[in-house]
Design an enzyme around this catalytic site. Structure first.
Site, PDB file in Angstrom:
ATOM      1  N   GLU A 118       0.801  -1.223   0.070  1.00  0.00           N
ATOM      2  CA  GLU A 118      -0.191  -0.049  -0.045  1.00  0.00           C
ATOM      3  C   GLU A 118       0.918   1.148   0.073  1.00  0.00           C
ATOM      4  O   GLU A 118       0.663   2.207  -0.736  1.00  0.00           O
ATOM      5  CB  GLU A 118      -0.971  -0.060   1.342  1.00  0.00           C
ATOM      6  CG  GLU A 118      -2.120  -0.989   1.015  1.00  0.00           C
ATOM      7  CD  GLU A 118      -3.188  -0.956   2.253  1.00  0.00           C
ATOM      8  OE1 GLU A 118      -4.080  -1.476   2.126  1.00  0.00           O
ATOM      9  OE2 GLU A 118      -2.405  -0.505   3.439  1.00  0.00           O
TER      10      GLU A 118
ATOM     11  N   HIS B 279     -25.558  -2.383 -17.096  1.00  0.00           N
ATOM     12  CA  HIS B 279     -24.308  -2.390 -18.054  1.00  0.00           C
ATOM     13  C   HIS B 279     -24.142  -0.855 -18.563  1.00  0.00           C
ATOM     14  O   HIS B 279     -25.140  -0.221 -18.790  1.00  0.00           O
ATOM     15  CB  HIS B 279     -24.647  -3.390 -19.259  1.00  0.00           C
ATOM     16  CG  HIS B 279     -23.462  -2.933 -20.341  1.00  0.00           C
ATOM     17  ND1 HIS B 279     -22.579  -3.727 -20.409  1.00  0.00           N
ATOM     18  CD2 HIS B 279     -23.837  -2.082 -21.295  1.00  0.00           C
ATOM     19  CE1 HIS B 279     -21.871  -3.360 -21.634  1.00  0.00           C
ATOM     20  NE2 HIS B 279     -22.692  -2.508 -22.102  1.00  0.00           N
TER      21      HIS B 279
END
Length: 311
Positions: free
Chosen positions: A31, A289
């Site tokens: 990270e 979508h």
């Protein structure tokens, strides 16, 4: 909780370092390495294990993340241990040794040590009131989060389990419900984990390696972000979704995601596992979508039917 993450700098400059060496490429290491790399620092990560992302990550997912971070410029030295680190006028000199015994020297402006976390219990005075701790400084509790002293409770990073804020929050709610007479229950298999790199990694449930270790018969469905319409539109196609389901019952065992929005997508996966969903259940749910979440549906279609629709 104390984080075993500290920095040693070669100068008093507070600017962005040109070079940085990471000791540890687990969750915290990758990270912070990802952040500094994106700020322009050349990052080299030295990791004792053979994979990045820590001990619990699915190895296929770890390799996928590693490829992405390497494309961005981070260098990884796996199966390598640090022998010494010394502050010199030229910078921080680290001597590392790989599994074959070959040593090399790495010099950088900053050394960042990220070797895990431990519970912060040593200076709370728990021994003065008789609360027992184990050899690692954690506090043993029962199913109601009671310590050996029944009117003292413990949750979060000081007890066993993953050191995650959302896990601790749920434990707090369940603990208080138990105090008020409720029946406490938490399924730790359904606590999601997220690595906040770019791309992110999110997972919940079992890894493929855990299924093998436990002798579970399983099947896998995968789908690459490179085939997802929204990811292509966003020009952010690194990553994949990997779904693991029971080979006989189709019940979902684990879901693993590498994506710029994996931390968001993993919550649908956690909900599915919490309610015992099958890969067919998600495969038959209509997903909007274009969205990145369609990749999860496609991976479930692959697990259930043998292949995805749009790849």
């Amino acid at each position: 909780m104390l984080s075993h993450c500290k920095a040693v700098v070669s100068t008093q400059s507070t600017g962005i370092p040109k070079t940085l060496t990471l000791i540890g490429a687990g969750v915290i290491g990758v990270e912070l390495g990802s952040v500094w790399q994106r700020l322009g620092t050349k990052v080299t990560a030295v990791e004792f294990l053979g994979n990045i992302g820590g001990a619990g990550i699915d190895l296929e997912i770890a390799k996928n993340l590693q490829r992405s971070l390497q494309k961005q410029g981070i260098k990884f030295k796996l199966n390598t241990k640090v022998i010494s680190a010394e502050k010199t006028p030229e910078g921080i000199k680290v001597v590392a040794e790989n599994a074959k015994g070959k040593q090399e020297q790495i010099t950088s402006d900053v050394l960042l040590v990220c070797v895990g976390r431990r519970p912060y219990t040593s200076s709370l005075g728990l021994e003065n009131i008789g609360v027992k701790m184990d050899g690692k400084g954690k506090i043993p509790v029962n199913e109601r989060f009671q310590t050996n002293i029944k009117n003292i409770y413990a949750i979060g990073d000081v007890i066993d389990g993953p050191m995650l804020a959302h896990k601790a929050e749920d434990e707090g709610v369940i603990c208080v419900e138990g105090m008020l007479g409720g029946v406490p229950h938490i399924n730790y298999e359904c606590v999601p984990s997220v690595v906040y790199t770019h791309p992110e990694v999110g997972w919940v449930g079992k890894s493929e390696e855990q299924c093998k270790e436990q002798g579970i018969s399983y099947k896998i469905g995968t789908f690459p972000m490179a085939a997802n319409s929204r990811s292509k539109t966003n020009m952010d196609t690194d990553g994949m979704v990997k779904v693991i389901a029971d080979k006989e019952t189709d019940r979902l065992l684990g879901i693993h995601i590498v994506s710029s929005v994996a931390g968001e997508l993993i919550n649908e996966a956690a909900l599915a596992l919490e309610y015992g969903a099958s890969s067919e259940d998600i495969a038959r749910v209509c997903h909007a979508h274009p969205t990145v979440s369609e990749a999860l549906k496609e991976a479930c279609v692959a697990a259930y039917a043998g292949k995805p629709i749009n790849f």
